[in-house]
Write a protein that holds these residues in place. Structure first.
Motif, short mmCIF file in Angstrom:
data_model
loop_
_atom_site.label_atom_id
_atom_site.label_comp_id
_atom_site.label_asym_id
_atom_site.label_seq_id
_atom_site.Cartn_x
_atom_site.Cartn_y
_atom_site.Cartn_z
N ILE A 7 -5.01 -1.56 -3.01
CA ILE A 7 -5.33 -0.33 -2.28
C ILE A 7 -4.10 0.09 -1.48
O ILE A 7 -3.54 -0.71 -0.73
CB ILE A 7 -6.53 -0.56 -1.34
CG1 ILE A 7 -7.74 -1.04 -2.14
CG2 ILE A 7 -6.87 0.72 -0.57
CD1 ILE A 7 -8.82 -1.68 -1.29
N THR A 8 -3.68 1.33 -1.65
CA THR A 8 -2.54 1.84 -0.89
C THR A 8 -2.95 3.13 -0.19
O THR A 8 -3.71 3.94 -0.73
CB THR A 8 -1.33 2.12 -1.80
OG1 THR A 8 -1.71 3.06 -2.82
CG2 THR A 8 -0.85 0.84 -2.46
N ILE A 9 -2.42 3.31 1.01
CA ILE A 9 -2.72 4.51 1.80
C ILE A 9 -1.44 5.07 2.38
O ILE A 9 -0.47 4.34 2.58
CB ILE A 9 -3.73 4.21 2.93
CG1 ILE A 9 -3.19 3.12 3.87
CG2 ILE A 9 -5.09 3.81 2.39
CD1 ILE A 9 -4.03 2.86 5.09
N ASP A 10 -1.45 6.37 2.62
CA ASP A 10 -0.38 7.04 3.35
C ASP A 10 -1.05 7.91 4.40
O ASP A 10 -1.59 8.97 4.09
CB ASP A 10 0.47 7.88 2.41
CG ASP A 10 1.67 8.53 3.12
OD1 ASP A 10 1.62 8.67 4.36
OD2 ASP A 10 2.64 8.90 2.44
N THR A 11 -1.04 7.44 5.62
CA THR A 11 -1.81 8.11 6.66
C THR A 11 -1.22 9.46 7.07
O THR A 11 -1.92 10.30 7.62
CB THR A 11 -1.95 7.19 7.90
OG1 THR A 11 -2.93 7.71 8.78
CG2 THR A 11 -0.63 7.08 8.64
N PHE A 12 0.07 9.67 6.81
CA PHE A 12 0.70 10.95 7.12
C PHE A 12 0.64 11.90 5.93
O PHE A 12 0.43 13.10 6.08
CB PHE A 12 2.15 10.74 7.56
CG PHE A 12 2.72 11.87 8.37
CD1 PHE A 12 2.31 12.07 9.69
CD2 PHE A 12 3.66 12.72 7.84
CE1 PHE A 12 2.84 13.11 10.44
CE2 PHE A 12 4.20 13.77 8.58
CZ PHE A 12 3.77 13.97 9.88
N GLY A 13 0.81 11.35 4.74
CA GLY A 13 0.69 12.16 3.53
C GLY A 13 -0.74 12.40 3.11
O GLY A 13 -1.01 13.15 2.17
#
Length: 335
Positions: free
Chosen positions: A216-222
């Motif tokens: 699982i990967t996240i980009d909180t700004f993107g």
């Protein structure tokens, strides 16, 4: 069970999940950004026993992203695990809180895991050398664990058991250390989100649903969230889960002079140095740590012999300083 009513009402977790969680021993390796968030969530949810391991003190730069710590902890130079234990005890007195103020290394990780026998381990460390060590130790002892990392605005989580790939399968060679919180910064929301996913994987496992089997990967700004089934990445010839070859467990984890996040270097001596009369001025001290100004350098000396030195320009300068300090001591004192 009344205090956990709202989580028990969730059908996927239910009362049986709560009962399993309340009997579980969870070990959180690290009490920094991820570790504090993970530990707080598990304490609020009613884990049976929580064991948190870390070897640092609370510093001002921690406070923007590491939950529960205060400016008073910084002033007192409290070890993170001591400050965390005090706060967690105020949140849920039913949870057994055990803390270890120690540095994880190849020479102690197996002993720690055998002594405390966690049902699951959650990674909250900040560099891959330790994560590869955790991977080997947990595989060797048959302990499931959850990998988690966050830097910049990006986070990743992968829960590891013995049906799917281990960390070595995913990353055959250790990633370069070029991407760090000092270079890339770190946004607090990605810490919260990454820690939340780590805990979600842990309670899935403990409730009987099993791990998600996803990276699982996240980009909180993107504002991006991705999952990938990585069964295809399992390597039957993996040196760890395929061949049971534990190279990181069999070598020294740390060097006498080691670069950390930021312009900080750790110099390692035997613990007797803490009682030595060093050159330089002691700014403040307690039984765990001394803050010293030595020849223009600010440094933190821990009671286990670690010395963090701030503002060094590079490895060569750090090694020169190490030799200078070691030369002023008895030869028996430095490692």
């Amino acid at each position: 069970m009344d205090r956990y009513d709202r989580q028990i009402r969730f059908q996927g977790f239910s009362e049986s999940g709560q009962e399993n969680l309340s009997r579980a021993t969870v070990m959180v390796m690290g009490a920094g950004a991820l570790g504090t968030h993970v530990s707080e969530l598990l304490t609020r949810m009613g884990a049976g026993k929580l064991i948190t391991i870390d070897m640092d003190i609370v510093e001002m730069t921690n406070l923007h992203r590491q939950t529960l710590y205060t400016e008073e902890d910084v002033r007192l130079m409290k070890p993170k695990v001591e400050a965390l234990k005090e706060e967690l005890g105020q949140i849920n007195s039913d949870v057994v809180i055990k803390t270890l103020n120690t540095e994880l290394a190849s020479n102690n990780i197996i002993g720690i895991l055998k002594e405390h026998q966690p049902d699951i381990v959650i990674d909250a460390m900040d560099h891959f050398e330790i994560r590869f060590l955790i991977n080997e130790a947990c595989h060797k002892l048959g302990i499931p664990w959850v990998y988690g990392a966050a830097v910049g605005s990006k986070g990743s989580v992968y829960a590891i058991d013995f049906d799917g790939p281990c960390l070595k399968c995913l990353m055959d060679t250790m990633p370069a250390s070029g991407e760090s919180c000092e270079i890339n910064g770190v946004l607090p929301p990605v810490i919260t989100q990454t820690a939340g996913i780590e805990v979600s994987e842990a309670i899935r496992f403990l409730s009987g649903a099993g791990f998600s089997k996803k990276l699982i990967t996240i980009d909180t700004f993107g504002m991006n969230y991705k999952t990938m089934n990585i069964d295809a990445l399992k390597n039957d010839d993996c040196t760890v889960c395929g061949q049971h070859n534990y190279e990181h467990l069999e070598k020294e984890t740390f060097r006498p002079v080691q670069s950390n996040c930021g312009r900080v270097f750790t110099l390692r001596f035997d613990d007797e140095i803490f009682e030595e009369e060093l050159q330089g001025k002691i700014i403040k001290e307690n039984r765990f740590v001394k803050f010293i100004n030595y020849d223009g350098y600010d440094m933190t000396l821990f009671n286990d012999g670690r010395m963090n030195v701030y503002g060094l320009e590079g490895q060569e300068e750090a090694e020169t300083l190490y030799l200078e300090i070691a030369g002023s001591l008895s030869a028996n004192f430095h490692k």
